[in-house]
Write a protein that holds these residues in place. Sequence first.
Motif, PDB file in Angstrom:
ATOM      1  N   THR A  58      48.309  55.685  31.105  1.00 45.18           N
ATOM      2  CA  THR A  58      48.143  54.955  32.263  1.00 45.18           C
ATOM      3  C   THR A  58      47.023  54.059  32.623  1.00 45.18           C
ATOM      4  O   THR A  58      46.792  53.480  33.594  1.00 45.18           O
ATOM      5  CB  THR A  58      48.492  55.871  33.520  1.00 45.18           C
ATOM      6  N   ARG A  59      46.117  53.918  31.488  1.00 38.61           N
ATOM      7  CA  ARG A  59      45.048  53.358  31.708  1.00 38.61           C
ATOM      8  C   ARG A  59      44.929  51.688  31.348  1.00 38.61           C
ATOM      9  O   ARG A  59      44.627  50.839  31.845  1.00 38.61           O
ATOM     10  CB  ARG A  59      43.683  53.996  31.146  1.00 38.61           C
ATOM     11  N   ALA A  60      46.030  51.562  30.269  1.00 37.50           N
ATOM     12  CA  ALA A  60      46.013  50.330  29.973  1.00 37.50           C
ATOM     13  C   ALA A  60      47.269  50.039  28.959  1.00 37.50           C
ATOM     14  O   ALA A  60      47.911  51.351  28.624  1.00 37.50           O
ATOM     15  CB  ALA A  60      44.770  49.716  28.957  1.00 37.50           C
ATOM     16  N   SER A  61      47.731  49.058  28.644  1.00 36.46           N
ATOM     17  CA  SER A  61      48.832  48.656  27.579  1.00 36.46           C
ATOM     18  C   SER A  61      48.611  47.506  26.756  1.00 36.46           C
ATOM     19  O   SER A  61      47.589  46.904  27.019  1.00 36.46           O
ATOM     20  CB  SER A  61      50.317  48.655  28.266  1.00 36.46           C
ATOM     21  N   LYS A  69      43.230  44.302  34.538  1.00 32.66           N
ATOM     22  CA  LYS A  69      44.539  43.709  34.476  1.00 32.66           C
ATOM     23  C   LYS A  69      45.575  44.519  35.087  1.00 32.66           C
ATOM     24  O   LYS A  69      46.556  43.914  35.473  1.00 32.66           O
ATOM     25  CB  LYS A  69      44.761  43.251  33.125  1.00 32.66           C
ATOM     26  N   LEU A  70      45.712  45.894  34.795  1.00 33.18           N
ATOM     27  CA  LEU A  70      46.659  46.634  35.015  1.00 33.18           C
ATOM     28  C   LEU A  70      46.762  46.668  36.633  1.00 33.18           C
ATOM     29  O   LEU A  70      47.988  46.694  37.028  1.00 33.18           O
ATOM     30  CB  LEU A  70      46.681  48.045  34.455  1.00 33.18           C
ATOM     31  N   TYR A  78      53.076  44.133  45.354  1.00 30.74           N
ATOM     32  CA  TYR A  78      53.182  44.839  46.728  1.00 30.74           C
ATOM     33  C   TYR A  78      52.212  45.931  46.744  1.00 30.74           C
ATOM     34  O   TYR A  78      52.584  47.212  47.492  1.00 30.74           O
ATOM     35  CB  TYR A  78      54.323  44.743  47.355  1.00 30.74           C
ATOM     36  N   GLY A  79      51.180  46.429  45.992  1.00 28.86           N
ATOM     37  CA  GLY A  79      50.450  47.505  45.705  1.00 28.86           C
ATOM     38  C   GLY A  79      51.070  48.738  45.254  1.00 28.86           C
ATOM     39  O   GLY A  79      51.222  49.887  45.810  1.00 28.86           O
ATOM     40  N   ALA A  80      52.011  48.624  44.076  1.00 31.92           N
ATOM     41  CA  ALA A  80      52.818  49.566  43.579  1.00 31.92           C
ATOM     42  C   ALA A  80      51.764  50.616  42.910  1.00 31.92           C
ATOM     43  O   ALA A  80      50.432  50.329  42.858  1.00 31.92           O
ATOM     44  CB  ALA A  80      53.630  48.896  42.365  1.00 31.92           C
ATOM     45  N   VAL A  81      52.138  51.666  42.571  1.00 30.27           N
ATOM     46  CA  VAL A  81      51.160  52.808  42.220  1.00 30.27           C
ATOM     47  C   VAL A  81      51.616  53.343  40.940  1.00 30.27           C
ATOM     48  O   VAL A  81      52.897  53.740  40.541  1.00 30.27           O
ATOM     49  CB  VAL A  81      51.275  53.819  43.384  1.00 30.27           C
TER      50      VAL A  81
END
Length: 433
Positions: A58-61, A69-70, A78-81
């Motif tokens: 969950t840090r990068a892809s 960038k993530l 809209y501020g997804a988590v």
Amino acid sequence: MEMKNRMTGIEQRPICDGVNFRAIRDGRFKTVRMSVHFMLPLEKKTASANAILPFLLTRASRKYPDFTKLNEHLADLYGAVLDADVQTLGDVQILSVSASGIADRYALRGENISSDLSDLLCSVLFDPLLKDGQFPEDGFSQSKRQMIELTDSEFNDKRLYALRRCREIMCSEEPCGVGRFGAKEDIRSLERSSLTSVWDNLIRRARAEVMVLGDCDPEPVYRRFSEAFCRLGRASAVPCPTKVVKSADTVRQTVERQDVAQSKLVMGFRTETAEPDKDVPAVKLMSVLYGGTPSSKLFLNVREKLSLCYYCSSLYDPVKGILAVQSGVEQKNAGRAKDEILAQLDLVKKGGFTEEELKAARMSLCNSYRTISDSLDGLEAWYLSKTFSDPLRRPEQEAARIQAVSREDVVQAANRVTLDTVYCLTGNEVEKQ
């Protein structure tokens, strides 16, 4: 494809071998949550390496190659988590990655947020950022440090620590005796070079539950995850059994000393009953009657009447068939508290409770089932906990089973309970008079 199981608001069907898709639709919510829960046998030698993966992924892809960038992409949604979690269910380690955001109908420009969230999850899970075939050094170091900090925080929460230590001792010869992150020394000794193969094993061989909850059309999400999983060429999913020890032959007693002001007494019992036994509802109700509410035997007698502890409650794990009684006590009262906890259990075994007490316990337990559907987190936790249950039951169906439990069922359930482990965490110094 025809739905394998269809209930009001619930859809369930397979994606491929070992991968199940479940959607819980509820228009009351203005948000949507989707998660992929990977399940592997809990083992000491693999626990830490498995556990670091959700935090690392969950840090990068490759599509979002750094944390900045993530997070910019999450802000655009809209501020997804994006969340990572590690937990255990019986003898199974569960590695979870989740994404939450607003429902599609609230997007200002008509964006398909649920589709974007599923794309994001597939990106971090199946197309991670790899440099020379390895996860980046900075992400690995930070994820490793995060796991150590989480382990330390659990150690510093002495109530939680004592409960887990009792379970570790009680289940020392069972997989669930291993902590969800593994041992701290195993976390420290993790090597970045080994994690690519651990990740490959996770996505190709772990059992997986893909869950979508809230106000969302699940069909496009199902298609996106089907495409992602089927493209892997998955091998047969690893079996995830859980061993249930029916009863205790001897009682293990352990005293551990640390710099604590309040001693913690935890007692672990075998109940002889675990999922999918038909008597599980009776044990659930017995546990609540015994120590699950402010009107329970333990609370009213051990805490209130005799003032032997600061708190005293029971907790039943229906997957392992374990009942734990935890209490905070003064060091000088630990022995008396233990004796009285056992005395109250003997009272329940003899039917020494009123109809009013039974009614209060039943009402409390059924009310807890009714509130599960008030949040997406509650719904997700419920259906995840039922992964290995057959048949799958909704919270209201479980409440109906509780209503059918008789007084005699509760007494019989109590009489199957045997004490296995007594663990006491106490201070380093002898208490001053």
